[in-house]
Design an enzyme around this catalytic site. Sequence first.
Site, mmCIF file in Angstrom:
data_model
loop_
_atom_site.group_PDB
_atom_site.id
_atom_site.type_symbol
_atom_site.label_atom_id
_atom_site.label_comp_id
_atom_site.label_asym_id
_atom_site.label_seq_id
_atom_site.Cartn_x
_atom_site.Cartn_y
_atom_site.Cartn_z
ATOM 1 N N GLU A 205 0.778 -1.255 0.000
ATOM 2 C CA GLU A 205 0.000 0.000 0.000
ATOM 3 C C GLU A 205 0.806 1.299 0.000
ATOM 4 O OE1 GLU A 205 -0.522 -2.449 2.315
ATOM 5 O OE2 GLU A 205 -2.392 -3.321 1.563
ATOM 6 N N ASP B 195 7.310 -11.351 8.593
ATOM 7 C CA ASP B 195 7.969 -12.518 8.002
ATOM 8 C C ASP B 195 9.233 -12.059 7.292
ATOM 9 O OD1 ASP B 195 5.280 -11.794 6.472
ATOM 10 O OD2 ASP B 195 6.791 -12.185 4.949
#
Length: 235
Positions: free
Chosen positions: A182, A205
């Site tokens: 985004e 992650d």
Amino acid sequence: MSTPHIDAAAGAFADTVLLPGDPVRARHIATQLLQDAEQVSNVRDMPGFTGHWRGRRISVMGTGMGIPSCSLYATELVREYGVRRLVRVGTCGATGADVQLGDIVVALGASTDSRVNRLRFGGYDLAALASFDLVRSVADAAQRAGARVRIGNVFSTDLFHHPDPALFDLLERHGVLGVEMEAAGLYGAAAALGVEAIAVLAVSDHIRRGEAMTPQQRATGLDAMLRIVLDGVAA
Ligand code: HPA
């Protein structure tokens, strides 16, 4: 008063809005972190709330995932509700070797495979940048909290399941800290609208090392980051 995607009353949003992609996280921020939060919008079950943090009026609104969804909420919040500070809070997958799970990444700039900023900017490449004042406020709050914060470039991709693994080599070689979906669109929208924006991301992650936080670590790490962001924007 309403827009195609927001049905709040005039004046219902604070000048500063936290923008998580996940509507569940928006509700969590409102009910668990903000004081006296009231729901002000719920079109398509995408909730918006306004409450307070340390006495300052703050709103939170879910945006959904990806640049198109985030951009439309950002645009309507600014144009129709007078919002001046757009604060994305989310997660990213790390690409940098020295970035660790749980680090906070502040997107000083956002590179992208999306064409949206060329659409906005006459076909040229816009340098999609965070607000310096917001970066400074959040970085100061992170330092006060003793958190590990990394400030630099992120990559906003249109494809979560990217087909080209070589992309991640390229990003690492160019010092890109992490991948999300985004920030570049949010920064382009903020530039076009003349308002401030920042994206602050917990590393959930590590793409290069194949590591991931457990759901419990995710929840705890995100809450710590959210408190830092709220302290930063309320300071
Ligand atoms: N890719 C894109 N967006 C993400 C990732 C990712 O690996 N992790 C968290 N948001």
